[in-house]
Design a protein around this motif. Structure first.
Motif, PDB file in Angstrom:
ATOM      1  N   ALA A 170     -10.180   5.580  -7.121  1.00 24.52           N
ATOM      2  CA  ALA A 170      -8.788   4.884  -6.529  1.00 24.52           C
ATOM      3  C   ALA A 170      -8.716   3.828  -5.636  1.00 24.52           C
ATOM      4  O   ALA A 170      -7.729   3.086  -5.452  1.00 24.52           O
TER       5      ALA A 170
ATOM      6  N   THR B 124       5.391   6.457  -8.720  1.00 26.38           N
ATOM      7  CA  THR B 124       4.875   5.183  -9.015  1.00 26.38           C
ATOM      8  C   THR B 124       4.494   5.057 -10.775  1.00 26.38           C
ATOM      9  O   THR B 124       4.082   4.121 -10.975  1.00 26.38           O
TER      10      THR B 124
ATOM     11  N   VAL C 234       7.634   1.891  -4.780  1.00 26.63           N
ATOM     12  CA  VAL C 234       7.794   0.531  -4.233  1.00 26.63           C
ATOM     13  C   VAL C 234       7.515  -0.606  -5.126  1.00 26.63           C
ATOM     14  O   VAL C 234       7.942  -1.808  -5.079  1.00 26.63           O
ATOM     15  N   THR C 235       6.696  -0.362  -6.083  1.00 28.06           N
ATOM     16  CA  THR C 235       6.333  -1.304  -7.176  1.00 28.06           C
ATOM     17  C   THR C 235       7.309  -1.469  -8.344  1.00 28.06           C
ATOM     18  O   THR C 235       7.186  -2.280  -9.240  1.00 28.06           O
TER      19      THR C 235
ATOM     20  N   ARG D 295      -1.028   2.037   0.699  1.00 27.75           N
ATOM     21  CA  ARG D 295      -1.673   1.107  -0.403  1.00 27.75           C
ATOM     22  C   ARG D 295      -1.802   2.142  -1.599  1.00 27.75           C
ATOM     23  O   ARG D 295      -1.681   1.579  -2.792  1.00 27.75           O
TER      24      ARG D 295
ATOM     25  N   ALA E 175      -8.740  -2.829  -4.719  1.00 25.16           N
ATOM     26  CA  ALA E 175      -8.421  -2.247  -3.647  1.00 25.16           C
ATOM     27  C   ALA E 175      -7.068  -1.267  -4.355  1.00 25.16           C
ATOM     28  O   ALA E 175      -6.643  -1.382  -5.566  1.00 25.16           O
ATOM     29  N   PRO E 176      -6.890  -0.124  -3.428  1.00 23.37           N
ATOM     30  CA  PRO E 176      -5.768   0.745  -4.120  1.00 23.37           C
ATOM     31  C   PRO E 176      -4.533   0.251  -4.582  1.00 23.37           C
ATOM     32  O   PRO E 176      -4.162   0.922  -5.525  1.00 23.37           O
ATOM     33  N   ASP E 177      -4.066  -0.563  -3.788  1.00 17.19           N
ATOM     34  CA  ASP E 177      -2.686  -1.216  -4.366  1.00 17.19           C
ATOM     35  C   ASP E 177      -2.981  -1.912  -5.616  1.00 17.19           C
ATOM     36  O   ASP E 177      -1.941  -1.716  -6.553  1.00 17.19           O
TER      37      ASP E 177
ATOM     38  N   ARG F  99      -1.587  13.546   2.674  1.00 15.62           N
ATOM     39  CA  ARG F  99      -1.214  12.237   3.312  1.00 15.62           C
ATOM     40  C   ARG F  99       0.101  11.852   3.129  1.00 15.62           C
ATOM     41  O   ARG F  99       0.575  10.533   2.818  1.00 15.62           O
TER      42      ARG F  99
ATOM     43  N   GLY G 160       1.027   1.332  -3.719  1.00 13.92           N
ATOM     44  CA  GLY G 160       1.164   0.218  -4.166  1.00 13.92           C
ATOM     45  C   GLY G 160       1.616  -0.935  -3.203  1.00 13.92           C
ATOM     46  O   GLY G 160       1.846  -2.193  -3.396  1.00 13.92           O
TER      47      GLY G 160
ATOM     48  N   LEU H 240      -9.864   3.739  -2.298  1.00 13.20           N
ATOM     49  CA  LEU H 240     -10.256   4.204  -1.088  1.00 13.20           C
ATOM     50  C   LEU H 240     -11.575   3.997  -0.684  1.00 13.20           C
ATOM     51  O   LEU H 240     -11.715   3.809   0.537  1.00 13.20           O
TER      52      LEU H 240
ATOM     53  N   LEU I 164      -3.022   8.421  -7.254  1.00 14.58           N
ATOM     54  CA  LEU I 164      -3.901   9.369  -6.483  1.00 14.58           C
ATOM     55  C   LEU I 164      -3.028   9.985  -5.653  1.00 14.58           C
ATOM     56  O   LEU I 164      -2.420   9.624  -4.659  1.00 14.58           O
TER      57      LEU I 164
ATOM     58  N   MET J  78      13.041  -2.198   1.499  1.00 10.15           N
ATOM     59  CA  MET J  78      11.947  -1.562   0.993  1.00 10.15           C
ATOM     60  C   MET J  78      10.784  -2.174   2.080  1.00 10.15           C
ATOM     61  O   MET J  78       9.586  -1.490   2.052  1.00 10.15           O
TER      62      MET J  78
ATOM     63  N   LEU K 175      -3.239   0.861  -8.376  1.00 13.88           N
ATOM     64  CA  LEU K 175      -1.982   1.583  -8.338  1.00 13.88           C
ATOM     65  C   LEU K 175      -1.135   0.527  -9.521  1.00 13.88           C
ATOM     66  O   LEU K 175      -0.589   1.048 -10.264  1.00 13.88           O
ATOM     67  N   ARG K 176      -1.173  -0.711  -9.320  1.00 10.51           N
ATOM     68  CA  ARG K 176      -0.574  -1.641 -10.274  1.00 10.51           C
ATOM     69  C   ARG K 176      -1.123  -1.487 -11.683  1.00 10.51           C
ATOM     70  O   ARG K 176      -0.290  -1.738 -12.459  1.00 10.51           O
TER      71      ARG K 176
END
Lengths: 295, 259
Positions: B48, B150, B102-103, A179, B69-71, B86, A182, B50, B80, A163, B74-75
């Motif tokens: 989001a 996600t 990934v999370t 990002r 921040a976007p990450d 993209r 995540g 960005l 988005l 990953m 997301l958490r």
């Protein structure tokens, strides 16, 4: 013919080290658009640690992992201390910062260690050769090629199967999009520097084994070779960086062999002429990166 | 669930978004409509993470998340599907989906992957194809699937129907309804105003960086003063959808207008 095969093997041995350095440069460039002119400092710092280890009476069996670990830790530290503060800045700012790191590290060793050459014993077998028919190969060349093959294989596995590797590749293509999924920028950038450090560490082992010495400016040549090889391959392309490294190594060895004795000292100059010609006809390098043009 | 209060975002000295406020409640489909350059994308990107807003406040689930921040967003549970999708074109379809997860812990990631296969069977056929080789419709489905990997509480989409053939526009709007039925909360930027208003619980109309109207889908469909806003968003790559817009609004407008 035998002579050509021999040169090719010498070139592969030399190119292996360039390939490892160039791949590290490409990984970092991919993820944060930093052309890392400080990459050679990993070899400088590793060199001094090797010298320190040598003074402690460590054998090369201990020095090898020590050198690799030093390169990894130094790489991550340099990111933490210098590059994280200019993350997302213009490419030009990043470039200048990496120059700064290069000079600062050199100056630190000049000021606080010594300006003179520090020597350590090379491994006893470093000049050993193996004869296969008419071809004579240095043992160290075989070792370099094998170690590089293993390291590159491992890197491919990391990039393709983990990953972290996936996140690295995604971030290299579109950092913001990664990002949004995540991916933590801190982690992926630190990971990229650790990976680049690992690659440089393996290169450093053989570089230092051959050199048997280090100086404050020792990082300049390996940095130039690594950056050049990455440029030859097409910046941003990992495959290209490896190919560029081998191409540079083989070109150097062949040129040195073919050039008449009077101009042999100009090998590097001729290599640069070749590189200049390459960029005239293929400014993007050997491998074209599909998303390099995308905004 | 999501509260945006007085958000202002600048590009240099230009206020792309001025004092925008909106809220999204759990389980709703909320539309963001308006012509090109109205600030819809700026607004959704500011939420989001960005873009960093110059002023105002964003709260999600009661937590102040302004400037996150976007990450981190997301958490917190906000995903988005960005403008232009993209996708990672160097990665295969399945790798794009994996990176979406990934999370998530490995086991859950595999479970979500199976869900995506059921939801988007076409992706399974292209599993190991590079995402750069997908058709527009496939790419859009992958973009949405990647965001769903996600497992977000709030899914935001920027122009999910843009550039798609009419039949695929239908697929996208069906999907929006279906995701909502499954309990997802959605905030959708759409130029195809009529279609959006038909599925949305509520919508906000943006013009020149400001929220100029809000209401339920039906209320907004009946507002003839917004006619040009909708028409302004009608043409463009969603051409056939655009014709639908004009018909829909024209009909409603005709009833309402006495002049």
């Amino acid at each position: 013919m035998a002579r050509f095969v021999q040169s090719l093997l010498d070139g592969l041995g030399q190119g292996s080290i360039y390939a490892l350095l160039a791949l590290g440069v490409a990984v970092i460039f991919g993820v944060m658009h930093l052309l890392n002119f400080a990459h050679g400092e990993l070899i400088t710092v590793s060199g001094y640690v090797a010298y320190w280890g040598f003074l402690q009476g460590f054998s090369w069996t201990i020095l090898v992992p020590l050198i690799v670990a030093t390169a990894v830790i130094t790489s991550v530290l340099i990111e933490q201390v210098a590059f994280r503060w200019v993350r997302g800045a213009s490419d030009f700012t990043l470039l200048l910062t990496s120059f700064g790191v290069h000079f600062v590290v050199e100056a630190l060793f000049l000021m606080y260690v010594s300006a003179s050459v520090k020597s350590f014993d090379r491994p006893g077998w470093i000049t050993d050769t193996i004869a296969i028919g008419p071809v004579t190969i240095e043992t160290v060349d075989l070792l370099v090629i094998a170690a590089t093959a293993i390291t590159l294989g491992l890197t491919v596995l990391i990039l393709q199967r983990t990953m972290f590797g996936l996140a690295l590749r995604a971030a290299a293509e579109d950092f913001d999009a990664a990002r949004l999924m995540g991916v933590r920028s801190d982690r992926v950038i630190r990971g990229a520097f650790a990976l680049a450090g690992l690659l440089a560490g393996v290169a450093a082992v053989f570089w230092l084994m051959r050199a048997g010495q280090t100086t404050p400016g020792a990082g300049l040549t390996p940095m130039l070779k690594g950056v050049l090889a990455a440029l030859i391959g097409g910046l941003g392309s990992l495959r290209g960086a490896v190919i560029g490294g081998f191409a540079l190594g083989i070109a150097e060895v062949l040129l040195r062999q073919w050039l008449p004795g009077a101009v042999e000292g100009l090998t590097d100059g001729f290599v640069f002429v070749l590189i200049a010609l390459l960029f005239i006809f293929r400014p993007q390098g050997l491998i074209t990166v599909s998303h390099a043009e995308r905004v | 669930m999501l509260e945006v209060d007085g958000l202002t975002t600048r590009y240099g000295s230009i206020n792309a978004l001025r004092n925008a406020s909106l809220d999204v409640r759990a389980g709703e489909i909320v539309g963001l409509i308006g012509p090109n350059g109205a600030g819809k994308t700026t607004l959704i990107n500011s939420i989001a993470g960005l873009l960093t807003p110059a002023a105002g406040r964003v709260a999600f689930g009661g937590t102040d998340v302004t400037g996150w921040a976007p990450d981190r967003m997301l958490r917190a549970g906000v995903a988005l599907v960005p403008e232009h999708r993209r996708l990672f074109t160097d990665l295969t379809v399945v790798e794009n989906l994996r990176i979406g997860g990934v999370t998530r812990p490995a086991g859950e990631r595999e479970r979500l992957l199976n869900e995506m296969v059921e939801l988007f069977p076409v992706l399974k056929e292209k599993w190991t194809t590079s995402a750069g080789y997908l058709s527009g419709g496939e790419a859009q489905q992958l973009a949405i699937a990647r965001a769903l990997m996600t497992d977000p509480e709030l899914l935001m989409m920027d122009e999910p129907s843009l550039g798609l053939a009419p039949i695929l526009v239908d697929v996208v709007f069906d999907l929006i309804a279906r995701l909502s039925a499954d309990g997802k909360t959605l905030l959708v930027v759409e130029q195809n105003a009529t279609r959006m208003l038909q599925v949305a619980d509520r919508a906000y109309v943006l013009r020149s960086g400001e929220v100029v109207a809000t209401g339920t889908g039906n209320e907004l469909l009946g507002r003839e003063d917004l006619f040009d806003t909708f028409v302004g968003g009608g043409p463009g790559p969603g051409g056939v959808g655009g014709v639908g817009d004009i018909d829909g609004i024209g009909g409603v407008g005709g009833v309402g207008s006495a002049h």
